[in-house]
Design an enzyme around this catalytic site. Structure first.
Site, PDB file in Angstrom:
ATOM      1  N   LEU A 122     -21.336 -43.346 -33.346  1.00  0.00           N
ATOM      2  CA  LEU A 122     -20.837 -44.124 -34.475  1.00  0.00           C
ATOM      3  C   LEU A 122     -19.951 -43.173 -35.246  1.00  0.00           C
ATOM      4  CD1 LEU A 122     -23.877 -46.132 -35.950  1.00  0.00           C
ATOM      5  CD2 LEU A 122     -21.793 -47.084 -34.949  1.00  0.00           C
ATOM      6  N   ASP A 123     -18.732 -43.580 -35.578  1.00  0.00           N
ATOM      7  CA  ASP A 123     -17.840 -42.627 -36.218  1.00  0.00           C
ATOM      8  C   ASP A 123     -18.291 -42.301 -37.645  1.00  0.00           C
ATOM      9  OD1 ASP A 123     -16.675 -44.535 -38.014  1.00  0.00           O
ATOM     10  OD2 ASP A 123     -15.319 -45.194 -36.443  1.00  0.00           O
ATOM     11  N   PHE A 124     -17.620 -41.318 -38.237  1.00  0.00           N
ATOM     12  CA  PHE A 124     -18.011 -40.739 -39.527  1.00  0.00           C
ATOM     13  C   PHE A 124     -18.201 -41.798 -40.608  1.00  0.00           C
ATOM     14  CE2 PHE A 124     -16.970 -38.457 -43.504  1.00  0.00           C
ATOM     15  CZ  PHE A 124     -17.873 -37.407 -43.425  1.00  0.00           C
ATOM     16  N   SER A 132     -18.748 -45.091 -40.131  1.00  0.00           N
ATOM     17  CA  SER A 132     -19.524 -46.254 -39.704  1.00  0.00           C
ATOM     18  C   SER A 132     -21.004 -46.030 -39.983  1.00  0.00           C
ATOM     19  CB  SER A 132     -19.300 -46.539 -38.218  1.00  0.00           C
ATOM     20  OG  SER A 132     -17.948 -46.867 -37.969  1.00  0.00           O
ATOM     21  N   ARG A 185     -12.856 -51.073 -34.469  1.00  0.00           N
ATOM     22  CA  ARG A 185     -11.760 -50.793 -35.397  1.00  0.00           C
ATOM     23  C   ARG A 185     -10.407 -51.027 -34.724  1.00  0.00           C
ATOM     24  NH1 ARG A 185     -13.516 -48.171 -39.999  1.00  0.00           N
ATOM     25  NH2 ARG A 185     -15.673 -47.416 -39.911  1.00  0.00           N
TER      26      ARG A 185
END
Length: 216
Positions: free
Chosen positions: A72-74, A76, A160
Protein backbone atom coordinates in the site's frame (compact mmCIF):
# COMPACT_ATOMS: atom_id res chain seq x y z
CA UNK A 1 18.69 -37.74 8.80
CA UNK A 2 21.93 -38.85 10.49
CA UNK A 3 24.13 -38.26 7.43
CA UNK A 4 26.77 -35.50 7.46
CA UNK A 5 26.36 -33.24 4.43
CA UNK A 6 29.53 -31.79 2.90
CA UNK A 7 28.28 -30.89 -0.56
CA UNK A 8 27.62 -27.19 -1.12
CA UNK A 9 24.02 -26.54 -2.21
CA UNK A 10 22.59 -29.80 -0.84
CA UNK A 11 18.82 -29.56 -0.38
CA UNK A 12 16.49 -30.78 2.36
CA UNK A 13 12.80 -30.52 3.21
CA UNK A 14 12.38 -29.11 6.75
CA UNK A 15 8.90 -30.63 6.92
CA UNK A 16 10.14 -34.19 6.41
CA UNK A 17 13.88 -34.29 7.06
CA UNK A 18 15.59 -34.25 10.45
CA UNK A 19 18.24 -31.52 10.23
CA UNK A 20 20.83 -30.83 12.94
CA UNK A 21 23.78 -28.45 13.25
CA UNK A 22 26.46 -29.48 15.78
CA UNK A 23 23.99 -32.17 16.91
CA UNK A 24 21.34 -29.52 17.73
CA UNK A 25 18.04 -29.78 15.80
CA UNK A 26 17.10 -26.89 13.54
CA UNK A 27 13.42 -26.20 13.94
CA UNK A 28 11.20 -24.83 11.23
CA UNK A 29 10.10 -21.28 11.98
CA UNK A 30 6.49 -20.99 13.06
CA UNK A 31 4.28 -19.48 10.35
CA UNK A 32 2.64 -16.19 11.29
CA UNK A 33 -0.19 -14.39 9.49
CA UNK A 34 -0.98 -10.82 10.53
CA UNK A 35 -3.64 -8.35 9.43
CA UNK A 36 -2.68 -4.67 9.86
CA UNK A 37 -4.85 -1.57 9.49
CA UNK A 38 -2.18 0.63 7.92
CA UNK A 39 -2.43 4.37 8.56
CA UNK A 40 -1.44 7.01 6.05
CA UNK A 41 2.22 8.00 6.29
CA UNK A 42 3.90 4.61 6.55
CA UNK A 43 6.03 2.88 3.93
CA UNK A 44 5.14 -0.73 3.14
CA UNK A 45 8.69 -2.06 3.40
CA UNK A 46 10.86 -3.60 6.09
CA UNK A 47 13.41 -0.73 5.86
CA UNK A 48 13.39 2.67 4.17
CA UNK A 49 16.53 4.40 2.88
CA UNK A 50 14.89 7.80 3.34
CA UNK A 51 14.24 7.26 7.01
CA UNK A 52 10.45 7.27 6.71
CA UNK A 53 8.42 5.18 9.19
CA UNK A 54 7.71 1.66 7.95
CA UNK A 55 4.84 -0.67 8.74
CA UNK A 56 7.24 -2.70 10.89
CA UNK A 57 6.84 -0.02 13.57
CA UNK A 58 3.16 -1.01 13.91
CA UNK A 59 3.89 -4.61 14.92
CA UNK A 60 4.29 -4.18 18.67
CA UNK A 61 4.81 -7.54 20.37
CA UNK A 62 5.53 -9.52 17.19
CA UNK A 63 8.82 -11.37 17.59
CA UNK A 64 8.84 -13.36 14.36
CA UNK A 65 10.50 -11.98 11.25
CA UNK A 66 7.67 -11.06 8.90
CA UNK A 67 7.37 -8.95 5.76
CA UNK A 68 4.53 -7.19 3.92
CA UNK A 69 2.38 -9.11 1.44
CA UNK A 70 2.12 -6.73 -1.50
CA UNK A 71 2.06 -2.99 -0.98
CA UNK A 72 0.00 0.00 0.00
CA UNK A 73 1.65 3.25 -0.97
CA UNK A 74 2.71 5.94 1.52
CA UNK A 75 -0.57 7.88 1.29
CA UNK A 76 -2.90 4.87 1.21
CA UNK A 77 -4.58 3.25 4.20
CA UNK A 78 -6.28 0.04 5.19
CA UNK A 79 -5.83 -3.70 5.09
CA UNK A 80 -2.28 -4.99 4.79
CA UNK A 81 -1.19 -8.59 5.33
CA UNK A 82 2.19 -9.56 6.77
CA UNK A 83 3.67 -13.04 7.05
CA UNK A 84 6.80 -15.18 6.96
CA UNK A 85 5.09 -17.74 4.69
CA UNK A 86 6.34 -17.15 1.15
CA UNK A 87 3.83 -19.56 -0.43
CA UNK A 88 0.94 -17.75 1.26
CA UNK A 89 2.30 -14.39 0.07
CA UNK A 90 2.63 -15.66 -3.49
CA UNK A 91 -0.93 -16.99 -3.42
CA UNK A 92 -2.27 -13.57 -2.39
CA UNK A 93 -0.16 -11.38 -4.67
CA UNK A 94 0.17 -13.39 -7.90
CA UNK A 95 -2.39 -12.00 -10.39
CA UNK A 96 -2.89 -15.52 -11.77
CA UNK A 97 -4.81 -16.42 -8.60
CA UNK A 98 -7.19 -13.47 -9.07
CA UNK A 99 -7.57 -12.74 -5.35
CA UNK A 100 -10.00 -9.77 -5.18
CA UNK A 101 -8.91 -6.60 -3.39
CA UNK A 102 -11.53 -3.99 -2.47
CA UNK A 103 -10.95 -0.27 -1.94
CA UNK A 104 -12.94 2.76 -0.86
CA UNK A 105 -12.03 5.76 -2.98
CA UNK A 106 -12.68 9.48 -2.79
CA UNK A 107 -12.14 10.98 -6.23
CA UNK A 108 -10.91 14.48 -7.00
CA UNK A 109 -13.85 15.12 -9.31
CA UNK A 110 -17.46 14.03 -9.57
CA UNK A 111 -17.39 10.97 -11.81
CA UNK A 112 -19.92 10.43 -14.57
CA UNK A 113 -21.66 7.14 -15.23
CA UNK A 114 -19.52 6.77 -18.33
CA UNK A 115 -16.30 7.14 -16.32
CA UNK A 116 -17.48 4.48 -13.89
CA UNK A 117 -18.35 2.22 -16.80
CA UNK A 118 -14.84 2.71 -18.20
CA UNK A 119 -13.40 1.54 -14.89
CA UNK A 120 -15.70 -1.48 -14.94
CA UNK A 121 -14.67 -2.48 -18.46
CA UNK A 122 -10.97 -1.90 -17.86
CA UNK A 123 -8.73 0.99 -18.85
CA UNK A 124 -5.45 1.24 -20.75
CA UNK A 125 -2.38 1.81 -18.57
CA UNK A 126 1.28 2.08 -19.53
CA UNK A 127 1.80 -1.59 -18.59
CA UNK A 128 -1.27 -2.83 -20.45
CA UNK A 129 -5.06 -2.83 -20.07
CA UNK A 130 -6.56 -3.62 -16.68
CA UNK A 131 -8.97 -6.45 -16.05
CA UNK A 132 -12.64 -5.60 -15.59
CA UNK A 133 -13.39 -4.23 -12.12
CA UNK A 134 -16.45 -4.20 -9.88
CA UNK A 135 -17.28 -0.52 -9.31
CA UNK A 136 -20.10 0.89 -7.17
CA UNK A 137 -20.95 4.55 -6.75
CA UNK A 138 -21.57 5.06 -3.03
CA UNK A 139 -22.47 8.75 -3.09
CA UNK A 140 -21.59 12.11 -4.57
CA UNK A 141 -20.66 15.07 -2.37
CA UNK A 142 -19.83 18.43 -3.86
CA UNK A 143 -17.22 17.91 -6.55
CA UNK A 144 -16.29 14.43 -5.33
CA UNK A 145 -17.50 10.87 -5.84
CA UNK A 146 -17.13 8.17 -3.19
CA UNK A 147 -16.93 4.74 -4.75
CA UNK A 148 -16.03 1.15 -3.98
CA UNK A 149 -13.81 -0.66 -6.46
CA UNK A 150 -12.71 -4.30 -6.49
CA UNK A 151 -9.82 -5.45 -8.67
CA UNK A 152 -8.10 -8.81 -9.12
CA UNK A 153 -4.64 -7.50 -9.95
CA UNK A 154 -1.96 -5.85 -7.87
CA UNK A 155 -0.03 -3.49 -10.07
CA UNK A 156 1.89 -0.57 -8.61
CA UNK A 157 -0.52 2.25 -7.67
CA UNK A 158 -3.15 0.58 -9.87
CA UNK A 159 -6.33 2.18 -8.51
CA UNK A 160 -4.75 5.65 -8.56
CA UNK A 161 -3.60 5.13 -12.14
CA UNK A 162 -7.04 3.86 -13.16
CA UNK A 163 -8.71 7.03 -11.86
CA UNK A 164 -6.13 9.13 -13.69
CA UNK A 165 -6.83 7.17 -16.89
CA UNK A 166 -10.49 8.29 -16.82
CA UNK A 167 -9.60 11.94 -16.17
CA UNK A 168 -9.77 12.15 -12.39
CA UNK A 169 -7.51 11.42 -9.42
CA UNK A 170 -7.63 9.76 -6.01
CA UNK A 171 -7.84 11.98 -2.95
CA UNK A 172 -8.21 9.16 -0.44
CA UNK A 173 -7.72 5.42 -0.81
CA UNK A 174 -8.52 2.78 1.82
CA UNK A 175 -8.21 -0.95 1.20
CA UNK A 176 -11.09 -2.60 3.03
CA UNK A 177 -10.80 -6.24 1.99
CA UNK A 178 -8.54 -8.89 0.47
CA UNK A 179 -10.57 -11.89 -0.58
CA UNK A 180 -12.81 -12.81 2.40
CA UNK A 181 -10.74 -10.76 4.88
CA UNK A 182 -12.14 -7.39 5.94
CA UNK A 183 -10.65 -4.51 7.91
CA UNK A 184 -13.91 -3.64 9.68
CA UNK A 185 -13.60 -3.53 13.46
CA UNK A 186 -9.81 -3.08 13.58
CA UNK A 187 -8.60 0.35 14.66
CA UNK A 188 -6.23 2.32 12.45
CA UNK A 189 -2.66 1.38 13.33
CA UNK A 190 -3.69 -1.84 15.09
CA UNK A 191 -3.02 -5.43 14.06
CA UNK A 192 -4.23 -8.92 14.82
CA UNK A 193 -3.42 -12.48 13.88
CA UNK A 194 -5.54 -14.24 11.28
CA UNK A 195 -7.68 -17.10 12.48
CA UNK A 196 -7.07 -20.59 11.03
CA UNK A 197 -10.41 -20.29 9.21
CA UNK A 198 -9.31 -16.99 7.61
CA UNK A 199 -6.00 -18.47 6.49
CA UNK A 200 -7.75 -21.46 4.96
CA UNK A 201 -10.40 -19.30 3.28
CA UNK A 202 -7.83 -17.03 1.68
CA UNK A 203 -5.18 -19.43 0.50
CA UNK A 204 -5.77 -22.95 1.79
CA UNK A 205 -4.31 -24.41 4.95
CA UNK A 206 -0.53 -24.25 5.09
CA UNK A 207 1.75 -27.04 6.22
CA UNK A 208 3.48 -26.88 9.61
CA UNK A 209 2.52 -24.91 12.70
CA UNK A 210 1.04 -21.44 12.73
CA UNK A 211 0.02 -18.98 15.36
CA UNK A 212 -3.68 -18.65 16.10
CA UNK A 213 -5.93 -15.78 17.11
CA UNK A 214 -4.63 -12.88 19.12
CA UNK A 215 -5.93 -9.33 19.18
CA UNK A 216 -3.79 -6.23 19.72
Amino acid sequence: NGVTVTELGAKADPRRDEITLDLQPIRREESVYILVNKPKGYVTTVKDDQGRPTVMALLHGVEERVYPVGRLDFNSEGLLLMTNDSQFAERVTNPAHKVPKTYLVKSGTRLTDEQLEQLRRGVALSDGPTRPAVVTRLRDSGNHTFLEITITEGRNRQVRRMLEAVGSRVLKLVRTAIGPLEIAGLQIGAHRLLTPAEIEALAGRRGGSSRGVSGR
